[in-house]
Design a protein around this motif. Sequence first.
Motif, short mmCIF file in Angstrom:
data_model
loop_
_atom_site.label_atom_id
_atom_site.label_comp_id
_atom_site.label_asym_id
_atom_site.label_seq_id
_atom_site.Cartn_x
_atom_site.Cartn_y
_atom_site.Cartn_z
N VAL A 1 0.85 -1.20 0.00
CA VAL A 1 0.00 0.00 0.00
C VAL A 1 0.88 1.25 0.00
O VAL A 1 1.74 1.40 0.87
CB VAL A 1 -0.92 0.03 1.24
N THR A 2 0.70 2.11 -0.97
CA THR A 2 1.44 3.37 -1.02
C THR A 2 0.47 4.53 -0.84
O THR A 2 -0.70 4.45 -1.23
CB THR A 2 2.19 3.54 -2.36
N VAL A 3 0.96 5.61 -0.24
CA VAL A 3 0.14 6.79 0.01
C VAL A 3 0.86 8.00 -0.56
O VAL A 3 2.07 8.17 -0.35
CB VAL A 3 -0.10 6.99 1.52
N GLU A 4 0.13 8.85 -1.26
CA GLU A 4 0.69 10.07 -1.83
C GLU A 4 -0.28 11.24 -1.59
O GLU A 4 -1.49 11.04 -1.46
CB GLU A 4 0.93 9.92 -3.33
N ALA A 5 0.28 12.44 -1.54
CA ALA A 5 -0.55 13.64 -1.45
C ALA A 5 -0.97 14.06 -2.85
O ALA A 5 -0.18 13.97 -3.80
CB ALA A 5 0.23 14.77 -0.78
N ALA A 6 -2.21 14.49 -3.00
CA ALA A 6 -2.73 14.93 -4.30
C ALA A 6 -3.36 16.31 -4.15
O ALA A 6 -4.15 16.55 -3.23
CB ALA A 6 -3.76 13.93 -4.82
N ASP A 7 -3.02 17.19 -5.06
CA ASP A 7 -3.52 18.58 -4.99
C ASP A 7 -5.04 18.65 -4.97
O ASP A 7 -5.61 19.51 -4.30
CB ASP A 7 -2.99 19.39 -6.17
N GLU A 8 -5.70 17.77 -5.71
CA GLU A 8 -7.16 17.86 -5.80
C GLU A 8 -7.82 17.66 -4.44
O GLU A 8 -8.88 18.24 -4.16
CB GLU A 8 -7.71 16.85 -6.81
N PHE A 9 -7.20 16.86 -3.57
CA PHE A 9 -7.76 16.65 -2.24
C PHE A 9 -7.24 17.68 -1.24
O PHE A 9 -7.96 18.09 -0.34
CB PHE A 9 -7.45 15.23 -1.75
N THR A 10 -6.00 18.12 -1.42
CA THR A 10 -5.45 19.16 -0.56
C THR A 10 -6.22 20.46 -0.71
O THR A 10 -6.45 21.18 0.26
CB THR A 10 -3.96 19.39 -0.87
N ARG A 11 -6.64 20.77 -1.95
CA ARG A 11 -7.35 22.02 -2.22
C ARG A 11 -8.69 22.09 -1.50
O ARG A 11 -9.13 23.17 -1.09
CB ARG A 11 -7.56 22.20 -3.73
N ILE A 12 -9.38 20.98 -1.35
CA ILE A 12 -10.72 21.00 -0.76
C ILE A 12 -10.71 20.66 0.74
O ILE A 12 -11.76 20.67 1.39
CB ILE A 12 -11.68 20.05 -1.50
N TYR A 13 -9.54 20.38 1.29
CA TYR A 13 -9.40 20.13 2.73
C TYR A 13 -9.35 21.48 3.45
O TYR A 13 -8.73 22.41 2.95
CB TYR A 13 -8.11 19.34 2.98
N PRO A 14 -10.00 21.68 4.63
CA PRO A 14 -10.65 20.67 5.46
C PRO A 14 -12.16 20.53 5.24
O PRO A 14 -12.81 19.82 6.00
CB PRO A 14 -10.38 21.20 6.86
N ALA A 15 -12.71 21.24 4.22
CA ALA A 15 -14.14 21.08 3.97
C ALA A 15 -14.48 19.62 3.68
O ALA A 15 -15.56 19.13 4.04
CB ALA A 15 -14.58 21.98 2.82
N HIS A 16 -13.57 18.94 3.01
CA HIS A 16 -13.74 17.52 2.68
C HIS A 16 -12.43 16.79 2.95
O HIS A 16 -11.38 17.23 2.48
CB HIS A 16 -14.16 17.33 1.23
N TRP A 17 -12.50 15.68 3.69
CA TRP A 17 -11.32 14.89 4.01
C TRP A 17 -11.33 13.65 3.11
O TRP A 17 -11.56 12.54 3.56
CB TRP A 17 -11.34 14.47 5.48
N GLY A 18 -11.09 13.86 1.83
CA GLY A 18 -11.30 12.79 0.86
C GLY A 18 -10.04 12.11 0.38
O GLY A 18 -8.91 12.48 0.72
N CYS A 19 -10.23 11.11 -0.48
CA CYS A 19 -9.11 10.39 -1.05
C CYS A 19 -9.57 9.55 -2.25
O CYS A 19 -10.77 9.42 -2.51
CB CYS A 19 -8.46 9.47 -0.02
N ARG A 20 -8.61 9.00 -2.95
CA ARG A 20 -8.86 8.03 -4.02
C ARG A 20 -8.12 6.74 -3.67
O ARG A 20 -6.96 6.79 -3.24
CB ARG A 20 -8.38 8.57 -5.37
N VAL A 21 -8.80 5.62 -3.82
CA VAL A 21 -8.19 4.32 -3.58
C VAL A 21 -8.20 3.54 -4.88
O VAL A 21 -9.24 3.42 -5.54
CB VAL A 21 -8.96 3.53 -2.49
N ARG A 22 -7.04 3.02 -5.23
CA ARG A 22 -6.89 2.27 -6.48
C ARG A 22 -6.24 0.91 -6.16
O ARG A 22 -5.13 0.86 -5.62
CB ARG A 22 -6.00 3.06 -7.45
N ILE A 23 -6.96 -0.17 -6.42
CA ILE A 23 -6.45 -1.52 -6.15
C ILE A 23 -6.08 -2.21 -7.47
O ILE A 23 -6.92 -2.30 -8.38
CB ILE A 23 -7.48 -2.38 -5.38
#
Length: 450
Positions: free
Chosen positions: A365-387
């Motif tokens: 499992v790898t984790v990376e920061a993504a601008d699309e989620f950083t931009r909407i934080y803290p209004a939304h604490w989101g992510c994308r999961v790819r298996i």
Amino acid sequence: MSEISELAEFITTLKLPDIPQNVQKEAVLRILDTIGTAIGASDSGQIRAVSDQWTEMDRNQRVSVWGQNRRAGLSTAVFLNAMMAHTQEMDDVHTGSKTHIGTVVVPAAWGLAQALGASGKECLEAVICGYEVMSRIGMGFGVSVHRNKGWHVTATAGTFGAAAACARLLKLNKQQTVYALGLAGAQSFGTWAFLGDGATCKVLNPARASQVGMEAAILAKTGMTGPEHILTAEDGGLFRMMSDGGDIGPVTEALGRVWQLLYMDQKPYPSCRSTHCAIDGALALCREYGLKAEQVEKVEVETYLVGYKQCGLSQISQKPRTPVHARFSTPYTVACAILYGEVTLRQFRPEMICDPAVQSLLKRVTVEAADEFTRIYPAHWGCRVRIHDIYEKVYETCVKDASGSVARPLGQEQVKAKAAALMKEVCGGQAVRIAETVLDIENLDILPQL
């Protein structure tokens, strides 16, 4: 009128009949959620060891130490109950400020109310004051800037929340309440340094904040004064010290009209909130496509910068070995979701963490920061999961808001069930009765021993 003075005006004039019914009902749920979470942790080894030592130091035992069939002095009981409420990482969180409010405000309000012989209604009013003040101070700090400087806002804003609740219970006048808030802020503290090596002291931050805020209100009642401009002073103002100047606007904006207590997330998993969107995503993909751990080649998680720094960047998150490590590890919690189909307290037992199967899977499992989620934080604490599976197929989902969030809330029966389940481990058949008693707090003449 200063912002602190406005907060003091709000605290000293607020009356329960003036508070919207949905705010009152949510406050009752917050009290139950916090007590259930705390009692669920009351039998842990660290809690028991600290309780034994501290209650020996304080013989004036009047206030209940939740779940332990014992009483302690006010300061000790508030400290212990707040520490318990944060131990299992199941306590509520105000995402707009990144503050865990219940773990600070409810123990301070409950303890002082019990010591004073105050009613449930008076405790409820105090809790609401604490939630509104703590969340607003936290937003003023600026979520990302404050966190990225290493401050733990549950503690830095928490002293204000506890002080507000206790000022209300002590019936301080407006000027005394200003002093209480100033004294609380003068003692604000708490950093994220524990995360670097997985130290177990994170629970001290809300525990001390609850204790310090309560004591600040008592000090103000004795006549001690505190700095009214604690947030904005050029020399020693918290917003200058702990942020890039902060933003004074949210501290009083729409105070008494927009209730921040209605914007609380409730945690369904006993881990850092920043792991929850990834857990949701992994569980959803496994359910939808019938994926099994042995089919997984690798997992990629993209999330906001703060979530990456807290739960994906450090060595302890990548190679967890203890419960503290695991609670702040997106790789570990995602691996558990895939391997066991759940993330519960059971998954944070030492023997589960060291299980070769989960240790093998989390390395994929790898984790990376993504601008699309950083931009909407803290209004939304989101992510994308790819298996990615071993057959070269890719399964992907985007989770904008984690379960238990304002967008996906838990109802009263779910909160009651969560609290009862956590308390049952300690209280057995009394758990449901305790939950029902707390839900009826507004009608209690005095607060019961828990």
